[in-house]
Design an enzyme around this catalytic site. Structure first.
Site, mmCIF file in Angstrom:
data_model
loop_
_atom_site.group_PDB
_atom_site.id
_atom_site.type_symbol
_atom_site.label_atom_id
_atom_site.label_comp_id
_atom_site.label_asym_id
_atom_site.label_seq_id
_atom_site.Cartn_x
_atom_site.Cartn_y
_atom_site.Cartn_z
ATOM 1 N N SER A 83 0.854 -1.193 0.000
ATOM 2 C CA SER A 83 0.000 0.000 0.000
ATOM 3 C C SER A 83 0.886 1.237 0.000
ATOM 4 O O SER A 83 2.071 1.155 0.352
ATOM 5 C CB SER A 83 -0.846 -0.008 1.281
ATOM 6 N N TYR A 143 -1.455 -0.407 10.728
ATOM 7 C CA TYR A 143 -1.579 -0.736 9.296
ATOM 8 C C TYR A 143 -0.275 -0.372 8.590
ATOM 9 O O TYR A 143 0.256 -1.159 7.802
ATOM 10 C CB TYR A 143 -2.772 -0.001 8.695
#
Ligand SMILES: NC(=O)c1ccc[n+]([C@@H]2O[C@H](COP(=O)([O-])OP(=O)(O)OC[C@H]3O[C@@H](n4cnc5c(N)ncnc54)[C@H](OP(=O)(O)O)[C@@H]3O)[C@@H](O)[C@H]2O)c1
Length: 253
Positions: free
Chosen positions: A149, A162
Site C-alpha cells: 500500500s 496498518y
C-alpha cells in the site's frame, strides 16, 4: 499478450472481493489457471463458475490464511489439483484504522495476523513451487506479488499498525527478492492508493466517517490495480518490476 500466461497456474489470496477478485479475472484473461482463496466460499464459487464459463480453469479454496495449516493447504492443493504454481499474489489484507491510544487491541492482532503472518505462511509454502516453476517451461520464470500500500511507504497518524504491517511487507519483499531473483523468481510489491473495495467496510463507523472526508475524490477501481499486477507478471523473463506505487491522480498523500 492475451495468452502470455497460458500453461501457468496462479494463486490469489483474498479473491472473494476487491483487488483479489479483479486480479483473478485479469490473470485468467491472460490464460492462467487460477486458484482463488478466501473465507467466503460462496463468493469464490461464483467467481470460479464465471471464469470456467469464460473457458478458463479455476479452483475455489476456502481458507483462513491466518491459520498456518489452512494457508499451507491452500498452496499445496493448488499445486496438486492444478499441477504447479507459477504466480502467487499475496493480496488478502485488512485495514483497521484509528488512533493508537484507544484502539481495540484485537484490531491490531487481526492486521498483524493477516497482513504479515498470513502473507508469510503463503509465501513460505509457495517458494519451493515457484522455484520449480522458474526452472520449467513455458516461462522459466515465476512471480511472487505482494500487495502492500501507499501505507507501506509513508506512515500517517491514525494508521500506525496498518503502516507497520505494510512496511513489514515491503521489507520482507525486498530481502526475499535479493535471495531468489537469481533463480528467476521475481518478487514485486504493489502499493495502491485509495481503491474502491470493501476494505473500509471493516472500520469502526466513526473512523470510516473521518476517513471519508479525506478521500473526497475519484478513487481507483480494483481492475486498475489488477491491470498493474497483470503487467508485472507478463514481462519478459529478464524484466523484473520490483515495485509499483499507484495513486488516484487527486490523492496528495
Ligand atoms: N482498497 C484500498 O484502498 C487499498 C489500498 C492499498 C492497499 N490495499 C490492499 O489491497 C489488498 C486487498 O484489499 P481490498 O481493498 O481488495 O479489500 P477487500 O475487498 O476487503 O478484500 C480483502 C480480501 O481479503 C480476504 N480476507 C480477509 N481475511 C482473510 C483471511 N483471514 N483469510 C483469507 N482471506 C481473507 C477477504 O475475503 P474473506 O472475507 O472472504 O476471507 C477479501 O477477499 C489488501 O492487502 C489491502 O491492504 C487496498
Amino acid at each position: 499478450m492475451a495468452n502470455a500466461l497460458e500453461g501457468t497456474v496462479a494463486l490469489v489470496t483474498g479473491a472473494s472481493s476487491g483487488i483479489g477478485e479483479a486480479t483473478a479475472r485479469g490473470l485468467a484473461a491472460h490464460g492462467a489457471a487460477v486458484a482463488v482463496v478466501a473465507r467466503r466460499k460462496d463468493r469464490l464459487d461464483a467467481l470460479v463458475s464465471e471464469l470456467e464459463s469464460d473457458g478458463g480453469r479455476a479452483l475455489a479454496l476456502e481458507a483462513d490464511i491466518t491459520e498456518r495449516e489452512q494457508a499451507v493447504a491452500a498452496v499445496e492443493r493448488t499445486a496438486e489439483e492444478l499441477g504447479r504454481l507459477d504466480i502467487l499474489v499475496n493480496n488478502a489484507g485488512v485495514m483497521l484504522l484509528g488512533p493508537a491510544a484507544d484502539a481495540p487491541i484485537e484490531e491490531w492482532e487481526r492486521m498483524v495476523a493477516l497482513n504479515v503472518t498470513g502473507l508469510l505462511y503463503a509465501a513460505h509454502a509457495a517458494l519451493p513451487h515457484l522455484t520449480r516453476a522458474a526452472q520449467d517451461d513455458p516461462r522459466r520464470v515465476a512471480d511472487l506479488v505482494n500487495v502492500s500500500s501507499v501505507a507501506g511507504r509513508r506512515a500517517t497518524a491514525g494508521s500506525g499498525v496498518y503502516n507497520a504491517t505494510k512496511h513489514a511487507v515491503n521489507a520482507f519483499s525486498e530481502a526475499l527478492r535479493q535471495e531468489v531473483t537469481t533463480q528467476h523468481v521475481r518478487v514485486a510489491v504493489i502499493e495502491p492508493g485509495a481503491v474502491v473495495t470493501e476494505l473500509t467496510d471493516h472500520l469502526r463507523p466513526e473512523i470510516r466517517e473521518q476517513l471519508r472526508s479525506g478521500f473526497d475524490f475519484e478513487r481507483l477501481r480494483a481492475e486498475e490495480i489488477a491491470d498493474a499486477i497483470a503487467y508485472v507478471v507478463t514481462r519478459a523473463r529478464h524484466v523484473a518490476i520490483n515495485e509499483l506505487l499507484i495513486r488516484p491522480t487527486e490523492q496528495v498523500r
